[in-house]
Design a protein around this motif. Structure first.
Motif, PDB file in Angstrom:
ATOM      1  N   VAL A  61      73.853  42.131  -6.586  1.00 27.27           N
ATOM      2  CA  VAL A  61      73.526  41.067  -7.229  1.00 27.27           C
ATOM      3  C   VAL A  61      73.246  40.194  -6.550  1.00 27.27           C
ATOM      4  N   ILE A  62      72.023  39.262  -6.612  1.00 28.67           N
ATOM      5  CA  ILE A  62      71.757  38.324  -5.784  1.00 28.67           C
ATOM      6  C   ILE A  62      71.208  37.115  -6.791  1.00 28.67           C
ATOM      7  N   TYR A  63      72.036  35.979  -6.646  1.00 29.01           N
ATOM      8  CA  TYR A  63      71.560  34.522  -7.576  1.00 29.01           C
ATOM      9  C   TYR A  63      70.854  33.766  -6.630  1.00 29.01           C
ATOM     10  N   THR A  64      69.810  33.094  -7.141  1.00 31.53           N
ATOM     11  CA  THR A  64      69.420  31.766  -6.467  1.00 31.53           C
ATOM     12  C   THR A  64      69.468  30.905  -7.175  1.00 31.53           C
ATOM     13  N   ARG A  65      69.716  29.503  -6.613  1.00 28.40           N
ATOM     14  CA  ARG A  65      69.869  28.469  -7.040  1.00 28.40           C
ATOM     15  C   ARG A  65      68.948  27.192  -6.633  1.00 28.40           C
ATOM     16  N   TYR A  66      68.313  26.415  -7.394  1.00 27.71           N
ATOM     17  CA  TYR A  66      67.248  25.394  -7.006  1.00 27.71           C
ATOM     18  C   TYR A  66      68.143  24.183  -6.774  1.00 27.71           C
ATOM     19  N   PRO A  90      59.780  26.709  -5.508  1.00 25.67           N
ATOM     20  CA  PRO A  90      60.032  27.740  -6.570  1.00 25.67           C
ATOM     21  C   PRO A  90      60.114  29.272  -5.879  1.00 25.67           C
ATOM     22  N   SER A  91      59.720  29.727  -5.083  1.00 24.74           N
ATOM     23  CA  SER A  91      59.784  30.924  -4.315  1.00 24.74           C
ATOM     24  C   SER A  91      61.360  31.171  -3.944  1.00 24.74           C
ATOM     25  N   SER A  92      61.700  32.191  -4.312  1.00 26.05           N
ATOM     26  CA  SER A  92      62.984  32.648  -3.785  1.00 26.05           C
ATOM     27  C   SER A  92      63.060  33.178  -2.168  1.00 26.05           C
ATOM     28  N   PHE A  93      61.760  33.360  -1.714  1.00 27.32           N
ATOM     29  CA  PHE A  93      61.718  33.715  -0.333  1.00 27.32           C
ATOM     30  C   PHE A  93      61.356  32.416   0.539  1.00 27.32           C
ATOM     31  N   TYR A  94      60.972  31.521  -0.012  1.00 26.99           N
ATOM     32  CA  TYR A  94      60.337  30.282   0.787  1.00 26.99           C
ATOM     33  C   TYR A  94      61.325  29.531   1.405  1.00 26.99           C
ATOM     34  N   GLY A  95      61.595  29.775   2.837  1.00 28.36           N
ATOM     35  CA  GLY A  95      62.591  28.718   3.411  1.00 28.36           C
ATOM     36  C   GLY A  95      63.970  29.358   3.103  1.00 28.36           C
ATOM     37  N   THR A  96      64.379  30.592   2.875  1.00 29.19           N
ATOM     38  CA  THR A  96      65.617  31.065   2.522  1.00 29.19           C
ATOM     39  C   THR A  96      65.816  32.196   3.316  1.00 29.19           C
ATOM     40  N   THR A 103      56.603  33.089  -9.294  1.00 27.98           N
ATOM     41  CA  THR A 103      56.208  32.759  -7.753  1.00 27.98           C
ATOM     42  C   THR A 103      57.071  33.707  -6.722  1.00 27.98           C
ATOM     43  N   THR A 104      58.242  34.137  -7.154  1.00 30.41           N
ATOM     44  CA  THR A 104      59.069  34.995  -6.564  1.00 30.41           C
ATOM     45  C   THR A 104      58.649  36.302  -6.664  1.00 30.41           C
ATOM     46  N   ALA A 105      58.120  36.832  -7.655  1.00 32.58           N
ATOM     47  CA  ALA A 105      57.501  37.968  -7.886  1.00 32.58           C
ATOM     48  C   ALA A 105      56.135  38.226  -7.137  1.00 32.58           C
ATOM     49  N   ARG A 106      55.417  37.172  -7.083  1.00 34.77           N
ATOM     50  CA  ARG A 106      54.153  37.215  -6.295  1.00 34.77           C
ATOM     51  C   ARG A 106      54.620  37.453  -4.782  1.00 34.77           C
ATOM     52  N   ASP A 107      55.357  36.692  -4.447  1.00 35.15           N
ATOM     53  CA  ASP A 107      56.036  36.595  -2.855  1.00 35.15           C
ATOM     54  C   ASP A 107      56.585  38.051  -2.542  1.00 35.15           C
ATOM     55  N   ALA A 108      57.270  38.540  -3.804  1.00 40.08           N
ATOM     56  CA  ALA A 108      57.908  39.938  -3.408  1.00 40.08           C
ATOM     57  C   ALA A 108      56.812  40.988  -3.426  1.00 40.08           C
ATOM     58  N   GLY A 109      55.856  40.861  -4.126  1.00 40.88           N
ATOM     59  CA  GLY A 109      54.695  41.884  -4.318  1.00 40.88           C
ATOM     60  C   GLY A 109      53.973  41.800  -2.958  1.00 40.88           C
ATOM     61  N   GLN A 110      53.621  40.526  -2.637  1.00 44.33           N
ATOM     62  CA  GLN A 110      52.944  40.305  -1.423  1.00 44.33           C
ATOM     63  C   GLN A 110      53.657  40.839   0.125  1.00 44.33           C
ATOM     64  N   ARG A 111      55.005  41.020  -0.275  1.00 47.53           N
ATOM     65  CA  ARG A 111      55.703  41.767   0.945  1.00 47.53           C
ATOM     66  C   ARG A 111      56.096  43.184   0.785  1.00 47.53           C
ATOM     67  N   ASP A 112      55.306  43.751  -0.427  1.00 43.15           N
ATOM     68  CA  ASP A 112      55.459  44.898  -0.476  1.00 43.15           C
ATOM     69  C   ASP A 112      56.779  45.515  -1.099  1.00 43.15           C
ATOM     70  N   TYR A 113      57.624  44.560  -1.772  1.00 49.42           N
ATOM     71  CA  TYR A 113      58.745  45.060  -2.632  1.00 49.42           C
ATOM     72  C   TYR A 113      58.411  45.507  -3.958  1.00 49.42           C
ATOM     73  N   LEU A 114      58.936  46.386  -4.456  1.00 46.63           N
ATOM     74  CA  LEU A 114      58.392  46.723  -6.010  1.00 46.63           C
ATOM     75  C   LEU A 114      59.378  45.802  -6.757  1.00 46.63           C
ATOM     76  N   ALA A 115      58.574  45.088  -7.671  1.00 48.93           N
ATOM     77  CA  ALA A 115      59.233  43.911  -8.403  1.00 48.93           C
ATOM     78  C   ALA A 115      58.972  44.338  -9.694  1.00 48.93           C
ATOM     79  N   HIS A 116      60.202  44.252 -10.548  1.00 49.06           N
ATOM     80  CA  HIS A 116      60.310  44.530 -12.047  1.00 49.06           C
ATOM     81  C   HIS A 116      60.729  43.350 -12.563  1.00 49.06           C
ATOM     82  N   VAL A 117      60.049  42.763 -13.233  1.00 45.55           N
ATOM     83  CA  VAL A 117      60.377  41.399 -14.158  1.00 45.55           C
ATOM     84  C   VAL A 117      60.753  41.721 -15.522  1.00 45.55           C
TER      85      VAL A 117
END
Length: 207
Positions: free
Chosen positions: A57-62, A115-121, A148-162
């Protein structure tokens, strides 16, 4: 694409006091925080199921630096009222995960300022270390940080289930638009029940 337990993590996006609670900063600037409350029950169910199934389980905080040096356009130009009420400032109650979804020992919490969980983290290095290639994504808001996170996940070839019933948006129409976009190009849209079935313990073999 089926949801699996193997090589999968649950990503809980921005379920923080500032977004969800009546005394939070979104409510203070007049945003309809009540529209985000429906995501809580779904997130809670998914977190409990992930712990039971051994899914990370991974949480993000803005979170913004207290002086907003890392804030960028959103709270300084686009929605300056956020800065006026010290929205999501590091170390504040506003920035913390809501009590109902408090991280358990062993859960991972990642702070971000966009917004993205990938950007700068450090999300991607952590996923790589854990061998994760599939993400079950829940949280708020559907049209901004979740999408935004799902878009970045998909562009990195992760299988993203929202997860439709574990996400929410200030505007229900934007919730639906975001899910349509995600399901069309960047991943899959699923329900809490579909995740629970996928993560359920197998029936014991007879005999």
């Amino acid at each position: 694409m089926d949801i699996t337990r193997e090589n999968t993590a649950l990503l809980v996006v921005d379920m923080q006091n500032g977004f969800i609670e009546a005394k939070g900063s979104m409510a203070a600037i007049g945003m309809p925080y009540q529209e985000l409350r429906p995501a809580v029950a779904g997130c809670k169910t998914l977190i409990e199921a992930a712990h039971e199934a051994g899914v990370p389980v991974i949480y993000t905080r803005y979170v913004y630096h207290p002086d907003y040096t890392d804030a960028g356009l959103l709270p300084t130009v686009l929605v300056p009222a956020m800065k006026e009420v010290n929205s999501l400032a590091a170390g504040s109650w506003d920035a913390e995960i809501i009590d109902e979804l408090a991280p358990a020992p062993g859960d991972i919490v990642i702070d971000k300022a966009r917004p993205s969980s990938f950007y700068g983290t450090r999300l991607e290095p952590i996923l790589t270390s854990l061998g994760i290639r599939s993400l079950v994504i829940a949280g708020v808001t559907t049209n901004i940080c979740v999408e935004t996170t799902a878009r970045d996940a998909g562009q990195r070839d992760y299988l993203a289930h929202v997860i439709r019933d574990a996400t929410a948006e200030f505007d229900p129409a934007r919730h639906e638009h975001a899910l349509t976009t995600i399901g069309f190009t960047f991943g899959w849209v699923n329900s809490v029940d579909e995740v629970l079935r996928a993560w359920a313990a197998p029936e014991p073999a007879e005999g």
